[in-house]
Write an enzyme that holds these catalytic residues in place. Structure first.
Site, PDB file in Angstrom:
ATOM      1  N   ASP A  34       0.702  -0.656  -0.305  1.00 22.04           N
ATOM      2  CA  ASP A  34       0.091   0.144  -0.274  1.00 22.04           C
ATOM      3  C   ASP A  34       0.897   1.622   0.043  1.00 22.04           C
ATOM      4  OD1 ASP A  34      -2.112   2.318   0.522  1.00 22.04           O
ATOM      5  OD2 ASP A  34      -3.022   1.350   1.278  1.00 22.04           O
ATOM      6  N   ALA A  58      -2.813   4.377  -8.708  1.00 17.32           N
ATOM      7  CA  ALA A  58      -3.221   5.693  -8.151  1.00 17.32           C
ATOM      8  C   ALA A  58      -4.846   5.502  -7.809  1.00 17.32           C
ATOM      9  CB  ALA A  58      -3.259   6.535  -9.374  1.00 17.32           C
ATOM     10  N   THR A  60      -8.593   6.682  -8.802  1.00 17.08           N
ATOM     11  CA  THR A  60      -8.076   7.012 -10.473  1.00 17.08           C
ATOM     12  C   THR A  60      -9.856   7.198 -10.673  1.00 17.08           C
ATOM     13  OG1 THR A  60      -8.290   4.800 -11.180  1.00 17.08           O
ATOM     14  CG2 THR A  60      -6.306   6.385 -11.660  1.00 17.08           C
ATOM     15  N   THR A  99      -0.899  13.032 -15.810  1.00 16.46           N
ATOM     16  CA  THR A  99      -2.822  12.966 -16.237  1.00 16.46           C
ATOM     17  C   THR A  99      -2.573  14.537 -17.351  1.00 16.46           C
ATOM     18  OG1 THR A  99      -5.314  13.299 -16.229  1.00 16.46           O
ATOM     19  CG2 THR A  99      -3.739  13.764 -14.099  1.00 16.46           C
ATOM     20  N   TYR A 123      -8.871  15.169  -7.830  1.00 17.82           N
ATOM     21  CA  TYR A 123      -8.017  14.466  -8.652  1.00 17.82           C
ATOM     22  C   TYR A 123      -6.551  14.603  -9.441  1.00 17.82           C
ATOM     23  CZ  TYR A 123      -6.448  10.829 -12.190  1.00 17.82           C
ATOM     24  OH  TYR A 123      -6.190  10.133 -13.514  1.00 17.82           O
ATOM     25  N   LYS A 127      -2.842  15.448  -8.719  1.00 13.83           N
ATOM     26  CA  LYS A 127      -1.940  14.390  -9.508  1.00 13.83           C
ATOM     27  C   LYS A 127      -0.164  15.965  -9.331  1.00 13.83           C
ATOM     28  CE  LYS A 127      -2.028  10.959 -11.001  1.00 13.83           C
ATOM     29  NZ  LYS A 127      -1.618   9.430 -10.805  1.00 13.83           N
ATOM     30  N   TRP A 148      -7.483   9.390 -20.696  1.00 16.09           N
ATOM     31  CA  TRP A 148      -8.162   9.256 -21.896  1.00 16.09           C
ATOM     32  C   TRP A 148      -8.674   7.651 -22.170  1.00 16.09           C
ATOM     33  CZ3 TRP A 148     -12.437  12.053 -25.532  1.00 16.09           C
ATOM     34  CH2 TRP A 148     -12.517  13.437 -24.640  1.00 16.09           C
TER      35      TRP A 148
HETATM   36  N1  LIG Z   1      -7.606   5.768 -16.566  1.00 14.21           N
HETATM   37  C1  LIG Z   1      -7.358   6.988 -17.231  1.00 14.21           C
HETATM   38  O1  LIG Z   1      -8.334   7.249 -18.222  1.00 14.21           O
HETATM   39  C2  LIG Z   1      -5.722   7.781 -17.185  1.00 14.21           C
HETATM   40  C3  LIG Z   1      -5.598   9.520 -17.612  1.00 14.21           C
HETATM   41  C4  LIG Z   1      -4.790   9.557 -17.121  1.00 14.21           C
HETATM   42  C5  LIG Z   1      -4.134   9.453 -16.315  1.00 14.21           C
HETATM   43  N2  LIG Z   1      -4.319   7.964 -15.419  1.00 14.21           N
HETATM   44  C6  LIG Z   1      -3.300   8.053 -14.923  1.00 14.21           C
HETATM   45  O2  LIG Z   1      -2.360   6.473 -15.185  1.00 14.21           O
HETATM   46  C7  LIG Z   1      -2.227   4.895 -14.115  1.00 14.21           C
HETATM   47  C8  LIG Z   1      -2.479   4.602 -14.436  1.00 14.21           C
HETATM   48  O3  LIG Z   1      -4.261   4.474 -14.574  1.00 14.21           O
HETATM   49  P1  LIG Z   1      -5.233   3.405 -14.392  1.00 14.21           P
HETATM   50  O4  LIG Z   1      -6.381   3.693 -15.102  1.00 14.21           O
HETATM   51  O5  LIG Z   1      -3.891   1.857 -14.661  1.00 14.21           O
HETATM   52  O6  LIG Z   1      -5.709   2.932 -13.006  1.00 14.21           O
HETATM   53  P2  LIG Z   1      -6.143   1.949 -12.313  1.00 14.21           P
HETATM   54  O7  LIG Z   1      -7.283   0.537 -13.178  1.00 14.21           O
HETATM   55  O8  LIG Z   1      -7.404   2.538 -11.541  1.00 14.21           O
HETATM   56  O9  LIG Z   1      -5.897   1.228 -11.043  1.00 14.21           O
HETATM   57  C9  LIG Z   1      -4.879   1.282 -10.128  1.00 14.21           C
HETATM   58  C10 LIG Z   1      -3.796   1.041  -9.734  1.00 14.21           C
HETATM   59  O10 LIG Z   1      -3.135   1.121  -8.054  1.00 14.21           O
HETATM   60  C11 LIG Z   1      -3.479   0.516  -7.429  1.00 14.21           C
HETATM   61  N3  LIG Z   1      -3.688   0.880  -6.304  1.00 14.21           N
HETATM   62  C12 LIG Z   1      -4.629   1.996  -5.022  1.00 14.21           C
HETATM   63  N4  LIG Z   1      -4.716   2.840  -4.235  1.00 14.21           N
HETATM   64  C13 LIG Z   1      -3.180   1.666  -3.978  1.00 14.21           C
HETATM   65  C14 LIG Z   1      -2.901   2.013  -2.979  1.00 14.21           C
HETATM   66  N5  LIG Z   1      -3.485   2.749  -1.879  1.00 14.21           N
HETATM   67  N6  LIG Z   1      -1.880   1.014  -2.791  1.00 14.21           N
HETATM   68  C15 LIG Z   1      -0.837   1.203  -4.334  1.00 14.21           C
HETATM   69  N7  LIG Z   1      -1.636   0.412  -5.211  1.00 14.21           N
HETATM   70  C16 LIG Z   1      -2.536   1.382  -4.915  1.00 14.21           C
HETATM   71  C17 LIG Z   1      -4.936  -0.227  -7.990  1.00 14.21           C
HETATM   72  O11 LIG Z   1      -4.383  -2.013  -6.767  1.00 14.21           O
HETATM   73  P3  LIG Z   1      -5.197  -2.783  -6.112  1.00 14.21           P
HETATM   74  O12 LIG Z   1      -6.650  -3.159  -8.196  1.00 14.21           O
HETATM   75  O13 LIG Z   1      -4.515  -3.765  -6.085  1.00 14.21           O
HETATM   76  O14 LIG Z   1      -6.065  -2.086  -5.535  1.00 14.21           O
HETATM   77  C18 LIG Z   1      -4.658  -0.658  -9.430  1.00 14.21           C
HETATM   78  O15 LIG Z   1      -2.726  -1.539  -9.601  1.00 14.21           O
HETATM   79  C19 LIG Z   1      -2.538   6.108 -12.789  1.00 14.21           C
HETATM   80  O16 LIG Z   1      -1.603   6.919 -12.759  1.00 14.21           O
HETATM   81  C20 LIG Z   1      -3.693   7.500 -13.991  1.00 14.21           C
HETATM   82  O17 LIG Z   1      -3.670   8.298 -12.884  1.00 14.21           O
HETATM   83  C21 LIG Z   1      -5.324   7.132 -15.617  1.00 14.21           C
END
Ligand SMILES: NC(=O)c1ccc[n+]([C@@H]2O[C@H](COP(=O)([O-])OP(=O)(O)OC[C@H]3O[C@@H](n4cnc5c(N)ncnc54)[C@H](OP(=O)(O)O)[C@@H]3O)[C@@H](O)[C@H]2O)c1
Length: 292
Positions: A34, A58, A60, A99, A123, A127, A148
Protein backbone atom coordinates in the site's frame (compact mmCIF):
# COMPACT_ATOMS: atom_id res chain seq x y z
CA UNK A 1 17.25 -4.43 -16.26
CA UNK A 2 15.19 -4.89 -13.07
CA UNK A 3 11.82 -3.10 -13.03
CA UNK A 4 9.27 -2.68 -10.24
CA UNK A 5 5.71 -1.66 -11.08
CA UNK A 6 3.32 -0.21 -8.50
CA UNK A 7 -0.28 -0.43 -9.73
CA UNK A 8 0.38 -3.69 -11.61
CA UNK A 9 -3.23 -4.84 -11.04
CA UNK A 10 -4.77 -1.79 -12.77
CA UNK A 11 -5.67 -1.18 -16.42
CA UNK A 12 -2.25 0.16 -17.38
CA UNK A 13 -0.37 -2.06 -14.94
CA UNK A 14 -1.80 -5.24 -16.47
CA UNK A 15 -0.82 -4.04 -19.95
CA UNK A 16 2.68 -3.23 -18.69
CA UNK A 17 3.04 -6.71 -17.19
CA UNK A 18 1.95 -8.22 -20.53
CA UNK A 19 4.05 -6.17 -22.94
CA UNK A 20 7.28 -5.81 -20.93
CA UNK A 21 9.57 -8.54 -22.24
CA UNK A 22 13.28 -9.16 -21.87
CA UNK A 23 13.67 -7.54 -18.44
CA UNK A 24 13.12 -8.72 -14.88
CA UNK A 25 9.72 -7.19 -14.02
CA UNK A 26 7.99 -7.42 -10.62
CA UNK A 27 4.49 -5.97 -10.19
CA UNK A 28 2.66 -4.94 -7.00
CA UNK A 29 -1.03 -4.27 -6.36
CA UNK A 30 -2.35 -2.47 -3.29
CA UNK A 31 -2.56 -5.74 -1.34
CA UNK A 32 1.15 -6.40 -1.90
CA UNK A 33 2.26 -2.87 -1.03
CA UNK A 34 0.00 0.00 0.00
CA UNK A 35 1.79 3.15 -1.16
CA UNK A 36 0.19 5.12 1.69
CA UNK A 37 2.53 3.24 4.03
CA UNK A 38 6.17 4.36 3.54
CA UNK A 39 7.49 1.22 5.24
CA UNK A 40 5.63 -1.13 2.90
CA UNK A 41 6.92 0.86 -0.07
CA UNK A 42 10.51 0.85 1.21
CA UNK A 43 10.43 -2.92 1.80
CA UNK A 44 9.01 -3.59 -1.68
CA UNK A 45 11.65 -1.43 -3.33
CA UNK A 46 14.55 -2.75 -1.28
CA UNK A 47 13.47 -6.34 -1.92
CA UNK A 48 13.31 -5.87 -5.71
CA UNK A 49 16.18 -3.38 -5.99
CA UNK A 50 15.08 -2.06 -9.39
CA UNK A 51 16.88 0.12 -11.92
CA UNK A 52 13.44 1.55 -12.82
CA UNK A 53 10.24 1.97 -10.83
CA UNK A 54 7.02 2.63 -12.75
CA UNK A 55 4.40 4.23 -10.51
CA UNK A 56 1.00 3.51 -12.08
CA UNK A 57 -0.79 3.14 -8.72
CA UNK A 58 -3.40 5.81 -8.07
CA UNK A 59 -6.89 6.51 -6.80
CA UNK A 60 -8.33 7.06 -10.28
CA UNK A 61 -12.05 7.48 -9.52
CA UNK A 62 -12.26 11.15 -10.51
CA UNK A 63 -15.71 11.73 -8.99
CA UNK A 64 -14.81 9.62 -5.95
CA UNK A 65 -11.86 11.94 -5.31
CA UNK A 66 -14.29 14.90 -4.93
CA UNK A 67 -16.24 12.94 -2.31
CA UNK A 68 -13.12 11.62 -0.55
CA UNK A 69 -10.41 14.25 -1.07
CA UNK A 70 -8.32 12.97 1.84
CA UNK A 71 -7.90 9.58 0.19
CA UNK A 72 -7.02 11.31 -3.10
CA UNK A 73 -4.18 13.20 -1.42
CA UNK A 74 -3.00 10.20 0.61
CA UNK A 75 -2.72 7.87 -2.39
CA UNK A 76 -2.03 10.16 -5.33
CA UNK A 77 0.28 12.65 -3.68
CA UNK A 78 1.69 11.32 -0.40
CA UNK A 79 1.85 7.77 -1.76
CA UNK A 80 3.76 9.00 -4.80
CA UNK A 81 6.22 10.84 -2.56
CA UNK A 82 6.78 7.64 -0.53
CA UNK A 83 7.73 5.85 -3.74
CA UNK A 84 10.02 8.71 -4.79
CA UNK A 85 11.76 8.63 -1.40
CA UNK A 86 12.24 4.85 -1.61
CA UNK A 87 13.63 5.27 -5.14
CA UNK A 88 16.07 7.88 -3.88
CA UNK A 89 17.29 5.54 -1.13
CA UNK A 90 18.00 2.68 -3.56
CA UNK A 91 19.23 4.88 -6.43
CA UNK A 92 16.35 3.70 -8.68
CA UNK A 93 14.96 5.77 -11.54
CA UNK A 94 11.26 6.66 -11.29
CA UNK A 95 8.63 7.00 -14.01
CA UNK A 96 5.44 8.50 -12.59
CA UNK A 97 2.08 8.34 -14.38
CA UNK A 98 0.19 11.61 -14.45
CA UNK A 99 -2.79 13.04 -16.27
CA UNK A 100 -4.23 15.64 -18.65
CA UNK A 101 -6.40 16.72 -15.67
CA UNK A 102 -3.46 18.80 -14.38
CA UNK A 103 -4.61 21.38 -16.98
CA UNK A 104 -7.70 23.59 -16.83
CA UNK A 105 -8.80 22.75 -20.39
CA UNK A 106 -9.30 26.37 -21.44
CA UNK A 107 -6.96 26.17 -24.45
CA UNK A 108 -7.95 25.22 -27.98
CA UNK A 109 -4.61 23.88 -29.17
CA UNK A 110 -2.65 20.92 -27.75
CA UNK A 111 -0.96 21.36 -24.37
CA UNK A 112 2.84 21.31 -24.34
CA UNK A 113 4.81 19.88 -21.42
CA UNK A 114 5.96 23.30 -20.18
CA UNK A 115 2.49 24.84 -19.78
CA UNK A 116 1.32 25.88 -16.34
CA UNK A 117 -0.62 23.37 -14.27
CA UNK A 118 -4.11 24.58 -13.36
CA UNK A 119 -6.09 21.55 -12.19
CA UNK A 120 -9.85 21.98 -11.71
CA UNK A 121 -10.66 18.79 -9.78
CA UNK A 122 -9.44 17.14 -6.57
CA UNK A 123 -7.99 14.28 -8.66
CA UNK A 124 -6.15 16.75 -10.94
CA UNK A 125 -4.86 18.72 -7.96
CA UNK A 126 -3.58 15.59 -6.22
CA UNK A 127 -1.68 14.49 -9.34
CA UNK A 128 -0.36 18.01 -10.06
CA UNK A 129 0.92 18.32 -6.49
CA UNK A 130 2.53 14.87 -6.78
CA UNK A 131 4.37 16.00 -9.93
CA UNK A 132 5.82 18.96 -8.04
CA UNK A 133 6.73 17.05 -4.88
CA UNK A 134 8.32 13.99 -6.52
CA UNK A 135 10.39 16.29 -8.77
CA UNK A 136 11.77 17.89 -5.61
CA UNK A 137 12.81 14.47 -4.27
CA UNK A 138 14.04 13.17 -7.63
CA UNK A 139 14.90 16.01 -10.04
CA UNK A 140 15.68 13.47 -12.81
CA UNK A 141 12.42 11.53 -12.60
CA UNK A 142 10.27 10.99 -15.67
CA UNK A 143 6.64 12.14 -15.57
CA UNK A 144 4.38 10.62 -18.23
CA UNK A 145 1.07 12.41 -18.67
CA UNK A 146 -1.62 10.47 -20.49
CA UNK A 147 -5.37 10.73 -21.05
CA UNK A 148 -8.62 8.84 -21.73
CA UNK A 149 -7.06 5.42 -21.09
CA UNK A 150 -8.86 2.37 -22.47
CA UNK A 151 -8.07 -1.33 -22.70
CA UNK A 152 -9.14 -4.84 -21.86
CA UNK A 153 -8.86 -5.72 -18.18
CA UNK A 154 -10.56 -2.80 -16.48
CA UNK A 155 -13.46 -0.38 -16.67
CA UNK A 156 -13.13 2.03 -19.56
CA UNK A 157 -15.24 4.20 -21.86
CA UNK A 158 -15.38 1.88 -24.92
CA UNK A 159 -16.46 -1.02 -22.70
CA UNK A 160 -19.27 1.09 -21.19
CA UNK A 161 -20.43 2.26 -24.63
CA UNK A 162 -20.43 -1.28 -26.03
CA UNK A 163 -22.49 -2.54 -23.08
CA UNK A 164 -24.98 0.32 -23.45
CA UNK A 165 -25.15 -0.07 -27.23
CA UNK A 166 -25.91 -3.78 -26.85
CA UNK A 167 -29.19 -3.00 -25.07
CA UNK A 168 -30.28 0.46 -26.26
CA UNK A 169 -31.35 1.73 -29.68
CA UNK A 170 -30.03 5.22 -28.90
CA UNK A 171 -27.46 6.76 -26.56
CA UNK A 172 -26.46 10.37 -25.79
CA UNK A 173 -22.82 11.33 -25.27
CA UNK A 174 -21.26 14.70 -24.48
CA UNK A 175 -19.74 16.54 -27.42
CA UNK A 176 -18.19 19.51 -25.59
CA UNK A 177 -15.12 17.83 -24.05
CA UNK A 178 -12.19 17.02 -26.33
CA UNK A 179 -9.16 14.86 -25.59
CA UNK A 180 -6.95 12.01 -26.82
CA UNK A 181 -7.99 8.38 -26.27
CA UNK A 182 -5.03 6.18 -25.32
CA UNK A 183 -4.86 2.40 -25.66
CA UNK A 184 -3.20 0.91 -22.57
CA UNK A 185 -0.87 -1.52 -24.46
CA UNK A 186 0.34 1.35 -26.70
CA UNK A 187 1.06 3.49 -23.65
CA UNK A 188 2.77 0.51 -21.98
CA UNK A 189 5.08 -0.02 -24.98
CA UNK A 190 5.97 3.70 -24.99
CA UNK A 191 6.79 3.49 -21.26
CA UNK A 192 9.13 0.54 -21.87
CA UNK A 193 10.91 2.55 -24.59
CA UNK A 194 11.16 5.65 -22.38
CA UNK A 195 12.79 3.62 -19.58
CA UNK A 196 15.21 2.08 -22.05
CA UNK A 197 16.05 5.59 -23.35
CA UNK A 198 16.66 6.76 -19.77
CA UNK A 199 14.05 9.48 -20.26
CA UNK A 200 13.66 12.29 -17.77
CA UNK A 201 11.35 15.28 -17.42
CA UNK A 202 7.74 15.49 -18.55
CA UNK A 203 6.58 13.46 -21.57
CA UNK A 204 3.06 13.48 -23.01
CA UNK A 205 1.94 10.05 -24.28
CA UNK A 206 -1.42 9.48 -26.00
CA UNK A 207 -2.59 7.92 -29.23
CA UNK A 208 -2.52 10.30 -32.21
CA UNK A 209 -5.44 12.57 -33.04
CA UNK A 210 -8.21 14.01 -30.92
CA UNK A 211 -11.98 13.74 -30.56
CA UNK A 212 -14.92 14.52 -28.31
CA UNK A 213 -16.49 11.77 -26.17
CA UNK A 214 -19.40 11.79 -28.66
CA UNK A 215 -17.06 11.26 -31.63
CA UNK A 216 -15.25 8.52 -29.73
CA UNK A 217 -18.55 6.76 -28.89
CA UNK A 218 -19.80 7.04 -32.49
CA UNK A 219 -16.58 5.43 -33.76
CA UNK A 220 -16.79 2.66 -31.13
CA UNK A 221 -20.33 1.78 -32.21
CA UNK A 222 -19.48 2.00 -35.92
CA UNK A 223 -16.29 -0.08 -35.62
CA UNK A 224 -18.13 -2.75 -33.61
CA UNK A 225 -20.74 -2.98 -36.38
CA UNK A 226 -23.62 -2.03 -34.05
CA UNK A 227 -26.73 -0.11 -35.15
CA UNK A 228 -27.26 2.02 -32.03
CA UNK A 229 -27.73 5.71 -32.82
CA UNK A 230 -25.26 7.95 -30.94
CA UNK A 231 -26.48 11.52 -30.36
CA UNK A 232 -24.38 14.49 -29.19
CA UNK A 233 -25.29 16.31 -26.00
CA UNK A 234 -23.68 18.83 -23.62
CA UNK A 235 -22.00 18.40 -20.23
CA UNK A 236 -24.55 20.65 -18.46
CA UNK A 237 -27.10 17.84 -18.98
CA UNK A 238 -24.83 15.36 -17.17
CA UNK A 239 -23.53 17.22 -14.13
CA UNK A 240 -20.98 15.16 -12.20
CA UNK A 241 -19.12 15.86 -8.95
CA UNK A 242 -15.76 16.57 -10.67
CA UNK A 243 -15.26 19.23 -13.29
CA UNK A 244 -13.62 17.86 -16.44
CA UNK A 245 -11.37 19.94 -18.73
CA UNK A 246 -13.21 21.05 -21.90
CA UNK A 247 -10.08 20.56 -23.96
CA UNK A 248 -7.19 18.41 -22.77
CA UNK A 249 -5.39 17.35 -25.94
CA UNK A 250 -1.71 16.72 -25.17
CA UNK A 251 0.96 17.63 -27.71
CA UNK A 252 2.99 14.70 -29.09
CA UNK A 253 6.21 16.75 -29.44
CA UNK A 254 7.85 15.53 -26.22
CA UNK A 255 7.33 11.87 -27.14
CA UNK A 256 8.52 12.40 -30.71
CA UNK A 257 11.70 13.97 -29.28
CA UNK A 258 12.48 10.44 -28.01
CA UNK A 259 11.91 9.01 -31.51
CA UNK A 260 8.66 7.32 -30.42
CA UNK A 261 5.45 7.71 -32.39
CA UNK A 262 1.96 6.43 -31.64
CA UNK A 263 -0.74 5.19 -34.03
CA UNK A 264 -4.07 7.01 -34.34
CA UNK A 265 -6.75 6.41 -31.73
CA UNK A 266 -8.99 4.92 -34.46
CA UNK A 267 -6.34 2.28 -35.24
CA UNK A 268 -5.90 1.61 -31.53
CA UNK A 269 -9.67 1.24 -31.11
CA UNK A 270 -9.80 -1.47 -33.81
CA UNK A 271 -7.03 -3.39 -32.03
CA UNK A 272 -8.89 -3.00 -28.72
CA UNK A 273 -12.08 -4.41 -30.24
CA UNK A 274 -10.19 -7.42 -31.57
CA UNK A 275 -8.49 -7.96 -28.20
CA UNK A 276 -11.83 -7.62 -26.39
CA UNK A 277 -13.39 -10.18 -28.70
CA UNK A 278 -10.73 -12.71 -27.67
CA UNK A 279 -10.78 -11.86 -23.95
CA UNK A 280 -12.41 -14.51 -21.74
CA UNK A 281 -15.57 -13.41 -19.97
CA UNK A 282 -16.22 -10.38 -22.19
CA UNK A 283 -19.36 -10.64 -24.33
CA UNK A 284 -18.24 -10.59 -27.96
CA UNK A 285 -19.23 -8.01 -30.56
CA UNK A 286 -18.92 -9.05 -34.14
CA UNK A 287 -16.61 -6.93 -36.22
CA UNK A 288 -17.98 -6.99 -39.78
CA UNK A 289 -15.65 -8.68 -42.29
CA UNK A 290 -13.33 -6.30 -44.12
CA UNK A 291 -12.93 -4.00 -41.13
CA UNK A 292 -9.55 -3.59 -39.47
N1 LIG B 1 -7.57 5.82 -16.54
C1 LIG B 1 -7.36 6.96 -17.18
O1 LIG B 1 -8.14 7.39 -18.04
C2 LIG B 1 -6.12 7.75 -16.87
C3 LIG B 1 -5.93 8.98 -17.53
C4 LIG B 1 -4.78 9.72 -17.24
C5 LIG B 1 -3.85 9.25 -16.32
N2 LIG B 1 -4.07 8.07 -15.68
C6 LIG B 1 -3.07 7.61 -14.71
O2 LIG B 1 -2.51 6.40 -15.18
C7 LIG B 1 -2.19 5.54 -14.09
C8 LIG B 1 -2.82 4.18 -14.29
O3 LIG B 1 -4.24 4.34 -14.35
P1 LIG B 1 -5.20 3.07 -14.47
O4 LIG B 1 -6.43 3.52 -15.18
O5 LIG B 1 -4.45 1.89 -14.95
O6 LIG B 1 -5.59 2.84 -12.93
P2 LIG B 1 -6.58 1.75 -12.31
O7 LIG B 1 -7.01 0.75 -13.33
O8 LIG B 1 -7.62 2.47 -11.53
O9 LIG B 1 -5.62 0.97 -11.29
C9 LIG B 1 -5.15 1.63 -10.16
C10 LIG B 1 -4.01 0.84 -9.59
O10 LIG B 1 -3.54 1.52 -8.43
C11 LIG B 1 -3.49 0.59 -7.36
N3 LIG B 1 -3.69 1.29 -6.10
C12 LIG B 1 -4.76 2.03 -5.74
N4 LIG B 1 -4.59 2.48 -4.48
C13 LIG B 1 -3.39 2.00 -4.05
C14 LIG B 1 -2.67 2.09 -2.85
N5 LIG B 1 -3.14 2.78 -1.79
N6 LIG B 1 -1.47 1.47 -2.76
C15 LIG B 1 -0.99 0.76 -3.80
N7 LIG B 1 -1.62 0.63 -4.97
C16 LIG B 1 -2.81 1.25 -5.09
C17 LIG B 1 -4.56 -0.45 -7.64
O11 LIG B 1 -4.26 -1.63 -6.93
P3 LIG B 1 -5.43 -2.70 -6.54
O12 LIG B 1 -6.26 -2.90 -7.76
O13 LIG B 1 -4.61 -3.92 -6.20
O14 LIG B 1 -6.19 -2.12 -5.39
C18 LIG B 1 -4.40 -0.59 -9.16
O15 LIG B 1 -3.33 -1.46 -9.45
C19 LIG B 1 -2.66 6.28 -12.83
O16 LIG B 1 -1.57 6.95 -12.26
C20 LIG B 1 -3.64 7.30 -13.36
O17 LIG B 1 -3.69 8.44 -12.52
C21 LIG B 1 -5.18 7.31 -15.94
Amino acid sequence: MRVTIFGATGLLGKALMRVWQGDEVVGFGSRDADIRDPQQVREAVQRTCPEWIVLAAAYTDVDGCEINPRLAVEVNCRGAVHVAQAAQETGSRLLFLSTDYVFDGKKEVPYGTDEARAPQSVYGKSKAEAEVQISQVLPHCCIVRTSWLFGVGGRCFPDTILKLAATRPEIEVVDDQRGCPTYAPDLARAIVELCRHNAEGIVHVTNRGECSWFEFAREIVRSAGLRTVVRPTTSDKYVRPAQRPKYSVLSAASLEAHGISMTTWQDALCRYLRERERAPGVPGHTIPPGKK
